[in-house]
Design a protein around this motif. Sequence first.
Motif, PDB file in Angstrom:
ATOM      1  N   ASN A 197       0.849  -1.189   0.000  1.00  0.00           N
ATOM      2  CA  ASN A 197       0.000   0.000   0.000  1.00  0.00           C
ATOM      3  C   ASN A 197       0.883   1.236   0.000  1.00  0.00           C
ATOM      4  O   ASN A 197       1.988   1.233   0.560  1.00  0.00           O
ATOM      5  N   GLY A 198       0.420   2.300  -0.576  1.00  0.00           N
ATOM      6  CA  GLY A 198       1.229   3.510  -0.608  1.00  0.00           C
ATOM      7  C   GLY A 198       0.435   4.718  -1.045  1.00  0.00           C
ATOM      8  O   GLY A 198      -0.751   4.628  -1.373  1.00  0.00           O
ATOM      9  N   MET A 199       1.097   5.853  -1.017  1.00  0.00           N
ATOM     10  CA  MET A 199       0.498   7.108  -1.434  1.00  0.00           C
ATOM     11  C   MET A 199       1.488   7.851  -2.319  1.00  0.00           C
ATOM     12  O   MET A 199       2.712   7.733  -2.143  1.00  0.00           O
ATOM     13  N   ALA A 200       0.942   8.629  -3.229  1.00  0.00           N
ATOM     14  CA  ALA A 200       1.784   9.422  -4.115  1.00  0.00           C
ATOM     15  C   ALA A 200       1.143  10.785  -4.317  1.00  0.00           C
ATOM     16  O   ALA A 200      -0.081  10.897  -4.477  1.00  0.00           O
ATOM     17  N   VAL A 201       1.951  11.838  -4.298  1.00  0.00           N
ATOM     18  CA  VAL A 201       1.463  13.194  -4.515  1.00  0.00           C
ATOM     19  C   VAL A 201       1.268  13.396  -6.006  1.00  0.00           C
ATOM     20  O   VAL A 201       2.221  13.346  -6.786  1.00  0.00           O
ATOM     21  N   ILE A 202       0.032  13.607  -6.411  1.00  0.00           N
ATOM     22  CA  ILE A 202      -0.243  13.806  -7.832  1.00  0.00           C
ATOM     23  C   ILE A 202      -0.488  15.274  -8.150  1.00  0.00           C
ATOM     24  O   ILE A 202      -0.464  15.667  -9.312  1.00  0.00           O
ATOM     25  N   SER A 203      -0.766  16.074  -7.124  1.00  0.00           N
ATOM     26  CA  SER A 203      -0.945  17.517  -7.324  1.00  0.00           C
ATOM     27  C   SER A 203      -0.256  18.218  -6.164  1.00  0.00           C
ATOM     28  O   SER A 203      -0.761  18.201  -5.042  1.00  0.00           O
TER      29      SER A 203
END
Length: 486
Positions: A197-203
């Motif tokens: 699982n993870g998160m990524a900054v798209i904006s």
Amino acid sequence: MELTAHFRVMWRRRWRIIIVSILIAGAVYALSSSRPPVYRAEALLAVRSGRAATGDAPSQEDTLFLARTYSELAKTRPVVSDGVRRSGLAISTGAALQRIDVNASTDVGFVSVSATGPTRSAAGRLAQGLSRALTATVERQEAAALAADVTPLGDEITRLEAELARLPEDAPQRAAVEARYTSLLSAVTERELRPANGMAVISPSRAGTAPISPAPFRDALLALIAALVVNAELAVLLEVMSDRFRRENLVEEVSRVTGLPVLAEVPSGDDIDVIEAFRTLRSNLMFMDTPGMLRTVAIVSVDPGAGKSYCAIHLAASAAELELAVVLIDGDLRWPMIHERMDIERTPGLSEVLRGAAVDSAVVHPREYPKLGVLPAGSPAGDPAGLVGGGLLRKLFADLSAQLVIVDTPAETLFSDAMTLALQCDVTIVVIDARSTHRRAVRRLVESLRRVNANPIGVVINRTDRLSRPSYYAREGRKSADAISS
């Protein structure tokens, strides 16, 4: 108040309402303009589900669950503290918690991180720092989960390697140990290759060019709308309150509204002023120029609590002082008060007499006033209006050997009995409370009395402001006051 009357009051006072509302809106505009500006910056992060990537769970449900979980994680003190550190702002964690807002989308796996600040830079740096702190925390959690799963397997692999080194090549159990060893290696490899699982900054964090507050025009517009509503309702409330009689020129206003003379003004209390007020009422009643004989008097009021029974008792006592044969009748068969205030039994009384009992057996003579007879209400009646309105009351009046008969009636706004009783008496006296009775209600009562030919002759104003009198009269009148109040 009816709805049409409600809006009629608003329309009549429309300019006052509008002017006051505009002044309030102007004050809100000036206050809002004086506040320091506040900017908002927002960053958007995408959530990646490891389970969804392997096909173990529906992608959307798992992603939305993770988005909600991470949005709550972002608002914890450790994550916010790390975000403040990464932002480089000189603010406390508590202050940062008040300036951030983290929300998960309801249909896609996105988390929005917003922050406010006194400048665009401060808002942007805080939102960026919190976004980085959140993604780093999620990575640490996933790494810790991987280590928790792999470490026991690695320990087992190390033990099996040592065991294989000790076993001879032709040992019977070597094949089983090698199979277990190979299985563990495969499990470790599979776990390490499993998507996390993870998160990524798209904006990235971005602040608007204009501050989100203050908004003087918006605040003033909302204040104007709210002020118009509140002031309009206040105008109606003031109109309702102003329907009461004003203390200034009270007698003139009561006479103007009712078209009747004021027979007496009764202050609160039981001293010489009260005694003199009822003596004035007694004199006005005795010497009033009325057609025909004035023998039966009905005491009526608009609402309960105006002092109707109080006035009836004191008028009867005052008339009995002149050695007149007086009978006080409690005509309120629903909520009688005379027997309690005169400290006598309620039965037998009026209801028993109207059903055929002897009058003499029901009339009570207090020791203080031998000439005063009191006829209490008697037992409750199922149909009080029908009982007092069947013509038996006039017969009762004729059978009473009294020069003056005073009838206490129910409140007019509660029951119709008051009109029925007043119609059968020679005259009617209206009692109003100077503090609470409304003008419209009194006007309506007087008009109703005239409509049924109940012959209203005057008004008694109860609970008026006290008059200053020389102490001599107060001392001399104390004995009389104590006699009536006892």
